[in-house]
Design a protein around this motif. Sequence first.
Motif, PDB file in Angstrom:
ATOM      1  N   GLU A 186       0.916  -1.235  -0.015  1.00 55.79           N
ATOM      2  CA  GLU A 186      -0.045   0.071   0.079  1.00 55.79           C
ATOM      3  C   GLU A 186       0.793   1.172   0.015  1.00 55.79           C
ATOM      4  OE1 GLU A 186      -2.495  -0.723   3.458  1.00 55.79           O
ATOM      5  OE2 GLU A 186      -3.938  -1.814   2.359  1.00 55.79           O
ATOM      6  N   LYS A 187       2.060   1.196   0.617  1.00 58.84           N
ATOM      7  CA  LYS A 187       2.722   2.414   0.839  1.00 58.84           C
ATOM      8  C   LYS A 187       4.145   2.481   0.035  1.00 58.84           C
ATOM      9  CE  LYS A 187       0.350   3.201   4.969  1.00 58.84           C
ATOM     10  NZ  LYS A 187       0.286   2.757   6.350  1.00 58.84           N
TER      11      LYS A 187
ATOM     12  N   GLY B 108       3.902 -11.962  -2.900  1.00 54.03           N
ATOM     13  CA  GLY B 108       3.325 -11.720  -1.615  1.00 54.03           C
ATOM     14  C   GLY B 108       2.428 -12.848  -1.301  1.00 54.03           C
ATOM     15  N   SER B 109       2.051 -12.926   0.104  1.00 53.58           N
ATOM     16  CA  SER B 109       1.678 -14.229   0.840  1.00 53.58           C
ATOM     17  C   SER B 109       0.157 -13.937   0.420  1.00 53.58           C
ATOM     18  CB  SER B 109       1.820 -14.190   2.076  1.00 53.58           C
ATOM     19  OG  SER B 109       1.405 -13.165   2.880  1.00 53.58           O
ATOM     20  N   ARG B 110      -0.506 -12.996   0.197  1.00 53.78           N
ATOM     21  CA  ARG B 110      -1.951 -13.185  -0.029  1.00 53.78           C
ATOM     22  C   ARG B 110      -2.256 -12.526  -1.276  1.00 53.78           C
ATOM     23  NH1 ARG B 110      -4.026 -15.551   4.252  1.00 53.78           N
ATOM     24  NH2 ARG B 110      -3.448 -15.080   6.162  1.00 53.78           N
ATOM     25  N   LYS B 111      -3.315 -13.054  -2.105  1.00 58.63           N
ATOM     26  CA  LYS B 111      -3.924 -12.539  -3.268  1.00 58.63           C
ATOM     27  C   LYS B 111      -4.034 -10.986  -3.198  1.00 58.63           C
ATOM     28  CE  LYS B 111      -7.162 -13.182  -6.921  1.00 58.63           C
ATOM     29  NZ  LYS B 111      -8.235 -14.302  -7.327  1.00 58.63           N
ATOM     30  N   LYS B 112      -4.897 -10.577  -2.238  1.00 55.68           N
ATOM     31  CA  LYS B 112      -5.129  -9.232  -2.225  1.00 55.68           C
ATOM     32  C   LYS B 112      -3.717  -8.323  -1.999  1.00 55.68           C
ATOM     33  CE  LYS B 112      -8.034  -5.728   0.333  1.00 55.68           C
ATOM     34  NZ  LYS B 112      -9.260  -5.595   1.075  1.00 55.68           N
ATOM     35  N   THR B 113      -2.558  -8.813  -1.386  1.00 57.21           N
ATOM     36  CA  THR B 113      -1.460  -7.949  -1.376  1.00 57.21           C
ATOM     37  C   THR B 113      -1.021  -7.883  -2.713  1.00 57.21           C
ATOM     38  OG1 THR B 113      -1.010  -8.709   1.160  1.00 57.21           O
ATOM     39  CG2 THR B 113       0.715  -7.967  -0.346  1.00 57.21           C
TER      40      THR B 113
END
Length: 126
Positions: free
Chosen positions: A94-95, A109-114
Motif C-alpha cells: 500500500e505504501k 506476496g503471501s496473499r492474493k489481495k496483497t
Amino acid sequence: MATILRDPNEISSKTAVVALVDRIATKATGPAEFRQWTAGLLPEIDQLKTEGYREFIRRRIHDWLFHLSIEDGHVPTPAELAKVTDWMQRQLAEKSTSPAVLALLAESGSRKKTRNIAKNRAGNAT
C-alpha cells in the motif's frame, strides 16, 4: 516500558508496547537507530507471561526492521519477504514507492489481495 509491562492486564500491556513500537519505527531515521532502540526493549518484553504476546512483539519489531531496511534502499529477496507478516507485506504493497519492491510483492506476496494491490500500484507508477 517497564511500567507498561508490569500492568496485570497483559493484553493492555501488549497493545501499548505494539503501539509504541509502531510509533518509534515510523519516526526512526533507519534500521540502525530502530535496532538500537529495540535492543533495550527486547529483554523487557520477557516480563510478559504469555509467550504469544512476546512473540507478537518480536515479529512486529522484525517487520519494522525489514520495512526500514527497504526504505534504506535494500531490495529484499522472495525468501526475505516470506519471513515477514502478512500485515507488513500489505503495508509495503500500500505504501512502498519502490518499483522493485512492488514487483516483488506482486509476484511473491503471501496473499492474493496483497499481490493485487502491489500489481495495481506498480502499474500506476509507470
